[in-house]
Each structure stands twice: as structure tokens, then as C-alpha cells.
Design a protein around this motif. Structure first.
Motif, short mmCIF file in Angstrom:
data_model
loop_
_atom_site.label_atom_id
_atom_site.label_comp_id
_atom_site.label_asym_id
_atom_site.label_seq_id
_atom_site.Cartn_x
_atom_site.Cartn_y
_atom_site.Cartn_z
N TYR A 58 10.32 -0.15 11.18
CA TYR A 58 10.61 -1.33 11.98
C TYR A 58 12.10 -1.67 11.99
CZ TYR A 58 11.00 -3.98 7.65
OH TYR A 58 11.41 -4.44 6.42
N LYS A 59 12.82 -1.34 10.95
CA LYS A 59 14.26 -1.62 10.87
C LYS A 59 15.06 -0.71 11.81
CE LYS A 59 14.34 -3.08 6.05
NZ LYS A 59 14.95 -2.85 4.73
N PHE A 60 14.49 0.45 12.13
CA PHE A 60 15.22 1.47 12.90
C PHE A 60 14.55 1.78 14.24
CE2 PHE A 60 15.89 2.12 8.38
CZ PHE A 60 17.27 2.13 8.30
N GLU A 61 13.55 1.00 14.60
CA GLU A 61 12.76 1.29 15.80
C GLU A 61 13.61 1.42 17.06
OE1 GLU A 61 8.64 -0.40 16.68
OE2 GLU A 61 9.92 -1.50 18.09
N GLN A 62 14.50 0.47 17.29
CA GLN A 62 15.31 0.50 18.52
C GLN A 62 16.23 1.70 18.56
OE1 GLN A 62 17.15 -3.13 20.11
NE2 GLN A 62 19.02 -1.96 20.41
N VAL A 63 16.96 1.95 17.50
CA VAL A 63 17.90 3.07 17.50
C VAL A 63 17.16 4.41 17.61
CG1 VAL A 63 18.19 3.39 15.00
CG2 VAL A 63 20.06 3.93 16.53
N MET A 64 15.99 4.52 16.99
CA MET A 64 15.22 5.76 17.11
C MET A 64 14.64 5.89 18.52
SD MET A 64 15.84 7.32 14.38
CE MET A 64 14.91 8.76 14.85
N ALA A 65 14.29 4.79 19.14
CA ALA A 65 13.82 4.82 20.53
C ALA A 65 14.95 5.32 21.44
CB ALA A 65 13.35 3.44 20.98
N TRP A 66 16.16 4.81 21.22
CA TRP A 66 17.31 5.25 22.01
C TRP A 66 17.56 6.74 21.81
CZ3 TRP A 66 21.43 0.96 20.76
CH2 TRP A 66 21.06 -0.23 21.40
N ARG A 67 17.53 7.19 20.56
CA ARG A 67 17.77 8.61 20.27
C ARG A 67 16.71 9.49 20.92
NH1 ARG A 67 22.75 9.98 18.18
NH2 ARG A 67 23.47 8.22 16.98
N THR A 68 15.45 9.07 20.86
CA THR A 68 14.39 9.89 21.43
C THR A 68 14.42 9.85 22.96
OG1 THR A 68 12.77 8.11 21.12
CG2 THR A 68 12.88 9.80 19.41
N LEU A 69 14.88 8.76 23.54
CA LEU A 69 15.07 8.74 25.00
C LEU A 69 16.13 9.76 25.41
CD1 LEU A 69 14.88 4.93 25.71
CD2 LEU A 69 13.55 6.68 26.91
N LYS A 70 17.23 9.77 24.68
CA LYS A 70 18.29 10.73 24.98
C LYS A 70 17.80 12.16 24.77
CE LYS A 70 22.76 12.24 23.20
NZ LYS A 70 22.27 13.43 22.51
N ALA A 71 17.10 12.39 23.67
CA ALA A 71 16.65 13.74 23.32
C ALA A 71 15.58 14.27 24.27
CB ALA A 71 16.12 13.76 21.89
N SER A 72 14.85 13.37 24.92
CA SER A 72 13.74 13.81 25.78
C SER A 72 14.02 13.62 27.26
CB SER A 72 12.46 13.08 25.38
OG SER A 72 12.59 11.68 25.58
N GLN A 73 15.25 13.31 27.63
CA GLN A 73 15.54 13.01 29.03
C GLN A 73 15.23 14.17 29.97
OE1 GLN A 73 19.73 12.15 29.81
NE2 GLN A 73 20.26 13.17 27.91
N GLU A 74 15.42 15.39 29.52
CA GLU A 74 15.11 16.55 30.37
C GLU A 74 13.62 16.63 30.67
OE1 GLU A 74 17.27 18.52 32.00
OE2 GLU A 74 18.82 17.23 31.17
N LEU A 75 12.80 16.17 29.74
CA LEU A 75 11.35 16.16 29.96
C LEU A 75 10.98 15.19 31.09
CD1 LEU A 75 10.10 16.05 26.25
CD2 LEU A 75 10.29 18.06 27.74
N ALA A 76 11.75 14.13 31.23
CA ALA A 76 11.48 13.13 32.27
C ALA A 76 11.97 13.59 33.65
CB ALA A 76 12.13 11.80 31.91
N LEU A 77 12.73 14.66 33.70
CA LEU A 77 13.26 15.15 34.97
C LEU A 77 12.48 16.35 35.50
CD1 LEU A 77 17.07 14.81 34.21
CD2 LEU A 77 15.66 13.36 35.70
N ASP A 78 11.40 16.68 34.83
CA ASP A 78 10.56 17.81 35.25
C ASP A 78 9.11 17.34 35.32
OD1 ASP A 78 9.05 20.13 35.51
OD2 ASP A 78 10.14 21.24 33.98
N ILE A 79 8.54 17.39 36.49
CA ILE A 79 7.18 16.91 36.71
C ILE A 79 6.20 17.59 35.75
CG2 ILE A 79 5.28 16.85 38.41
CD1 ILE A 79 7.55 16.61 40.57
#
Length: 133
Positions: A58-79
Motif C-alpha cells: 500500500y505504501k508503494f502502490e502508486q509508484v508501482m502502478a506508474w512503473r507497470t504502466l510504463k513497462a506494459s505500454q507496448e501491450l496496450a498498443l497491440d490489439i
């Protein structure tokens, strides 16, 4: 590093640079590919699991969410990888528009994907392909 810091009894800093970082064209950072992206996603999943195990996620939820958004962005660009994107750290959907690591267009696509508007995300991704972006 996360695990080392967690188990360390004391962490100290000194005001000296004791290493010299060299940029190399052959480094992983300069040669990002599907394998390095997959490795990055795995590392963040491992860190999240570790933090959850120790009751401090819970202390790191936001920063880990940001990191995982960045790390998975290519997955969001491919149907074909939309489902994989949605399953990877689902909590990230709460932090999409606050994320400093991805641009507005990607924020819109990822928000649509994580909030049940898949057809809109498909349309945006297909339009990006047509426009060669």
C-alpha cells in the motif's frame, strides 16, 4: 535492491560518487526489445509480490502502478495483447491519468482498456496504424 533495502538494518549515504556510469551502445537500455520488456514486467511483478508478502505494498502502490504502466505500454498498443495488459497489475487503472511516464494518447487508450471500453481502444489503435503512428 528492494529486497536488500527491506532487510537492511541500516542504510547510509555518503556525498561522494564512487562509480562512473558509462553509456554503451550494446547495453540493455540502448537495445530494448520484447525480451527486455518482458523481463522488466517480470521484475515489477516480483517486487509487487514481495511488497504484498510483507504487508507494505500500500505504501508503494502508486509508484508501482506508474512503473507497470510504463513497462506494459507496448501491450496496450497491440490489439492482440490487450488482455495481457489488463491482467498485468490491474490496480494500475486507478493511477493512469497521474502517471508521469506515459503520454496523453496512451493514457486514453489504457483508461479505455481498463474501464470496459475495449472497442474504443481498438478503434484508436487501428487508427494509429492507419496513420502510421
Amino acid at each position: 535492491m528492494v529486497k536488500l533495502c527491506f532487510f537492511a538494518k541500516t542504510i547510509s549515504t555518503i556525498p561522494l560518487s564512487l562509480y562512473h556510469y558509462r553509456q554503451q551502445e550494446s547495453s540493455i537500455i540502448h537495445n530494448l526489445n520484447k525480451k527486455t520488456a518482458t523481463d522488466e514486467q517480470w521484475v515489477y511483478s516480483d517486487i509487487i509480490f514481495f511488497l504484498q508478502q510483507h504487508g507494505i505494498y500500500y505504501k508503494f502502490e502508486q509508484v508501482m502502478a506508474w512503473r507497470t504502466l510504463k513497462a506494459s505500454q507496448e501491450l496496450a498498443l497491440d490489439i492482440n495483447t490487450f488482455d495481457k495488459f489488463c491482467l498485468y497489475n490491474p490496480v494500475k487503472k486507478k493511477y493512469i491519468f497521474k502517471c508521469p511516464y506515459i503520454g496523453l494518447k496512451l493514457k486514453i487508450i489504457t483508461w479505455c482498456l481498463t474501464h470496459g471500453l475495449r472497442s474504443i481502444a481498438v478503434l484508436i489503435v487501428k487508427m494509429r496504424k492507419i496513420l502510421k503512428r
